[in-house]
Scaffold this active site. Sequence first.
Site, mmCIF file in Angstrom:
data_model
loop_
_atom_site.group_PDB
_atom_site.id
_atom_site.type_symbol
_atom_site.label_atom_id
_atom_site.label_comp_id
_atom_site.label_asym_id
_atom_site.label_seq_id
_atom_site.Cartn_x
_atom_site.Cartn_y
_atom_site.Cartn_z
ATOM 1 N N TYR A 67 16.378 2.682 -2.263
ATOM 2 C CA TYR A 67 15.630 1.884 -3.240
ATOM 3 C C TYR A 67 16.572 1.082 -4.154
ATOM 4 O O TYR A 67 17.326 1.651 -4.926
ATOM 5 C CB TYR A 67 14.712 2.777 -4.091
ATOM 6 C CG TYR A 67 13.780 3.669 -3.288
ATOM 7 C CD1 TYR A 67 13.393 3.335 -1.994
ATOM 8 C CD2 TYR A 67 13.276 4.843 -3.829
ATOM 9 C CE1 TYR A 67 12.546 4.143 -1.261
ATOM 10 C CE2 TYR A 67 12.416 5.668 -3.104
ATOM 11 C CZ TYR A 67 12.058 5.308 -1.815
ATOM 12 O OH TYR A 67 11.216 6.121 -1.098
ATOM 13 N N SER A 220 2.824 7.098 -1.408
ATOM 14 C CA SER A 220 1.831 6.014 -1.512
ATOM 15 C C SER A 220 0.416 6.595 -1.657
ATOM 16 O O SER A 220 -0.509 6.171 -0.943
ATOM 17 C CB SER A 220 1.914 5.055 -0.316
ATOM 18 O OG SER A 220 3.208 4.496 -0.197
ATOM 19 N N PRO A 221 0.217 7.549 -2.566
ATOM 20 C CA PRO A 221 -1.095 8.194 -2.701
ATOM 21 C C PRO A 221 -2.152 7.256 -3.258
ATOM 22 O O PRO A 221 -3.349 7.535 -3.145
ATOM 23 C CB PRO A 221 -0.821 9.346 -3.688
ATOM 24 C CG PRO A 221 0.335 8.867 -4.513
ATOM 25 C CD PRO A 221 1.194 8.068 -3.571
ATOM 26 N N LEU A 222 -1.694 6.132 -3.824
ATOM 27 C CA LEU A 222 -2.639 5.129 -4.336
ATOM 28 C C LEU A 222 -2.740 3.949 -3.361
ATOM 29 O O LEU A 222 -3.166 2.857 -3.751
ATOM 30 C CB LEU A 222 -2.184 4.640 -5.725
ATOM 31 C CG LEU A 222 -2.207 5.715 -6.821
ATOM 32 C CD1 LEU A 222 -1.485 5.236 -8.082
ATOM 33 C CD2 LEU A 222 -3.638 6.111 -7.162
ATOM 34 N N ARG A 224 -0.465 2.167 -2.160
ATOM 35 C CA ARG A 224 0.437 1.127 -2.684
ATOM 36 C C ARG A 224 -0.275 0.275 -3.722
ATOM 37 O O ARG A 224 0.035 -0.894 -3.898
ATOM 38 C CB ARG A 224 1.030 0.290 -1.542
ATOM 39 C CG ARG A 224 1.843 1.159 -0.563
ATOM 40 C CD ARG A 224 2.543 0.360 0.497
ATOM 41 N NE ARG A 224 3.144 1.219 1.503
ATOM 42 C CZ ARG A 224 4.452 1.496 1.581
ATOM 43 N NH1 ARG A 224 5.282 0.995 0.725
ATOM 44 N NH2 ARG A 224 4.914 2.282 2.539
HETATM 45 N N1 LIG Z 1 9.272 8.687 2.174
HETATM 46 C C1 LIG Z 1 8.978 7.427 2.280
HETATM 47 O O1 LIG Z 1 9.226 6.808 3.312
HETATM 48 C C2 LIG Z 1 8.311 6.718 1.154
HETATM 49 C C3 LIG Z 1 7.648 5.492 1.389
HETATM 50 C C4 LIG Z 1 7.045 4.858 0.300
HETATM 51 C C5 LIG Z 1 7.096 5.422 -0.955
HETATM 52 N N2 LIG Z 1 7.759 6.606 -1.145
HETATM 53 C C6 LIG Z 1 7.818 7.245 -2.471
HETATM 54 O O2 LIG Z 1 6.490 7.450 -2.922
HETATM 55 C C7 LIG Z 1 6.313 6.878 -4.201
HETATM 56 C C8 LIG Z 1 4.875 6.413 -4.373
HETATM 57 O O3 LIG Z 1 4.473 5.517 -3.356
HETATM 58 P P1 LIG Z 1 4.277 3.962 -3.612
HETATM 59 O O4 LIG Z 1 4.939 3.581 -4.885
HETATM 60 O O5 LIG Z 1 4.664 3.298 -2.342
HETATM 61 O O6 LIG Z 1 2.722 3.749 -3.691
HETATM 62 P P2 LIG Z 1 1.556 4.209 -4.676
HETATM 63 O O7 LIG Z 1 2.013 5.298 -5.541
HETATM 64 O O8 LIG Z 1 0.390 4.421 -3.808
HETATM 65 O O9 LIG Z 1 1.277 2.877 -5.510
HETATM 66 C C9 LIG Z 1 2.208 2.288 -6.361
HETATM 67 C C10 LIG Z 1 1.616 1.003 -6.876
HETATM 68 O O10 LIG Z 1 0.442 1.322 -7.610
HETATM 69 C C11 LIG Z 1 0.516 0.788 -8.918
HETATM 70 N N3 LIG Z 1 -0.084 1.771 -9.840
HETATM 71 C C12 LIG Z 1 0.304 3.034 -10.083
HETATM 72 N N4 LIG Z 1 -0.519 3.623 -10.964
HETATM 73 C C13 LIG Z 1 -1.458 2.699 -11.281
HETATM 74 C C14 LIG Z 1 -2.571 2.702 -12.137
HETATM 75 N N5 LIG Z 1 -2.914 3.796 -12.819
HETATM 76 N N6 LIG Z 1 -3.322 1.565 -12.238
HETATM 77 C C15 LIG Z 1 -2.993 0.453 -11.510
HETATM 78 N N7 LIG Z 1 -1.946 0.398 -10.679
HETATM 79 C C16 LIG Z 1 -1.178 1.517 -10.562
HETATM 80 C C17 LIG Z 1 1.992 0.604 -9.201
HETATM 81 O O11 LIG Z 1 2.124 -0.430 -10.133
HETATM 82 P P3 LIG Z 1 3.455 -0.713 -10.997
HETATM 83 O O12 LIG Z 1 4.564 -0.779 -9.988
HETATM 84 O O13 LIG Z 1 3.170 -2.002 -11.619
HETATM 85 O O14 LIG Z 1 3.616 0.385 -11.967
HETATM 86 C C18 LIG Z 1 2.526 0.250 -7.823
HETATM 87 O O15 LIG Z 1 2.360 -1.120 -7.587
HETATM 88 C C19 LIG Z 1 7.362 5.784 -4.262
HETATM 89 O O16 LIG Z 1 7.678 5.436 -5.592
HETATM 90 C C20 LIG Z 1 8.514 6.400 -3.532
HETATM 91 O O17 LIG Z 1 9.254 7.240 -4.406
HETATM 92 C C21 LIG Z 1 8.349 7.263 -0.103
#
Ligand SMILES: NC(=O)c1ccc[n+]([C@@H]2O[C@H](COP(=O)([O-])OP(=O)(O)OC[C@H]3O[C@@H](n4cnc5c(N)ncnc54)[C@H](OP(=O)(O)O)[C@@H]3O)[C@@H](O)[C@H]2O)c1
Length: 346
Positions: A67, A220-222, A224
Amino acid sequence: MAAEQDVRVPDMRTVALGRSGLKSSALGLGCMGMSEFYGQGDEAESQRTLARAVELGITMLDTSDLYGRGENELLIGRFLKGRPRDSVLIATKFGILRDPEGPEGSTHDRDLDNSPEHMRRSCEASLKRLGTDVIDLYYVHRHDPRRPIEEVVGALADLVREGKIRAIGLSEVSADILRRAQAVHPIAALQSEYSLFTRDVEREVLPACRELGIAFLPYSPLGRGILTGRITSTAELSPNDLRLASPRFSGDSLARNLALLDRVRSVAAAHDATLGQIALAWLLNQGDDILPIPGTKRVKYLEENAGSVAIRLSPAELAQLDRAIAPEEVAGSRHWVPAAPVQGQG
Ligand SMILES: NC(=O)c1ccc[n+]([C@@H]2O[C@H](COP(=O)([O-])OP(=O)(O)OC[C@H]3O[C@@H](n4cnc5c(N)ncnc54)[C@H](OP(=O)(O)O)[C@@H]3O)[C@@H](O)[C@H]2O)c1
């Protein structure tokens, strides 16, 4: 800075990370977006978000050497400075190579190297960037079919014995790979995409984690961001946002996926909750071994997300949510197209 909301998280239950002896809060914080992929980060707000997470009892910080090409670990390193090291668990990952000259947010310049030599070099580099002498949870970011998992986990077990890492995690592996890995050394955690929109892990992977006593961390529980209902158009995303190339956001997929959320609204209303909180509560209510790691770079969203821990969904509501969105109704694959060398980006 906006005033902090009075957020009460009545019981931030803990989740055991397999047999490692480590315990994490049931909700973690995904730090990826603070440095890359989801628009411009802001150092000060990211630092406030990390500090607020600890105040709220969120102890699992998820990052990777991928990252921001190390910048995300550096950011967490700056956060850790002067804090008790045991106030958080640091989870990071290794193994995905990127072109050092490649563009920010790119998904098409990747290869894998899970060799013991690269693992050791990566571990030392992550320790240095994080400014710590031990990584709590060290993940193989992606399994490389060219390298037996037994060899990879064997080398990771050496790092455990040397005190460089406390526990071993895997990301996006099959139940079979998980079993083979566990036969070499106890695996503490498996991290894969899991949400109301992405449910493939329910068939084999989640049952295998349960059978083997391994914690499951939905990334990505939301969805993305889609599951919060707050991204209504890709025009809101910055030009280097990874999601512009995601099949779930492109064309008419985003609108179709947002329409599916209408079926979640009655449950949200019954709990006076937001759609995002219900998406997280649905995961948290699946079991005591589930530890979602929603990503955000903002205090406001973090506080809202933390509120999901207090939501108890009844069996009837869980069943309603289970039925609400059939996997085949979700528009667009979770994988990027054309197929990137390493799938399940992030
Ligand atoms: N192992 C893997 O291959 C892998 C792949 C992907 C991700 N990950 C990890 O998993 C974590 C979470 O996944 P993710 O970030 O991809 O997806 P996510 O948690 O599903 O969604 C993140 C997105 O949702 C937005 N968000 C979060 N809370 C919100 C709320 N209450 N209201 C409105 N929007 C909201 C964030 O906005 P803002 O950014 O503007 O705050 C961001 O754009 C990552 O940070 C990473 O550490 C791991």
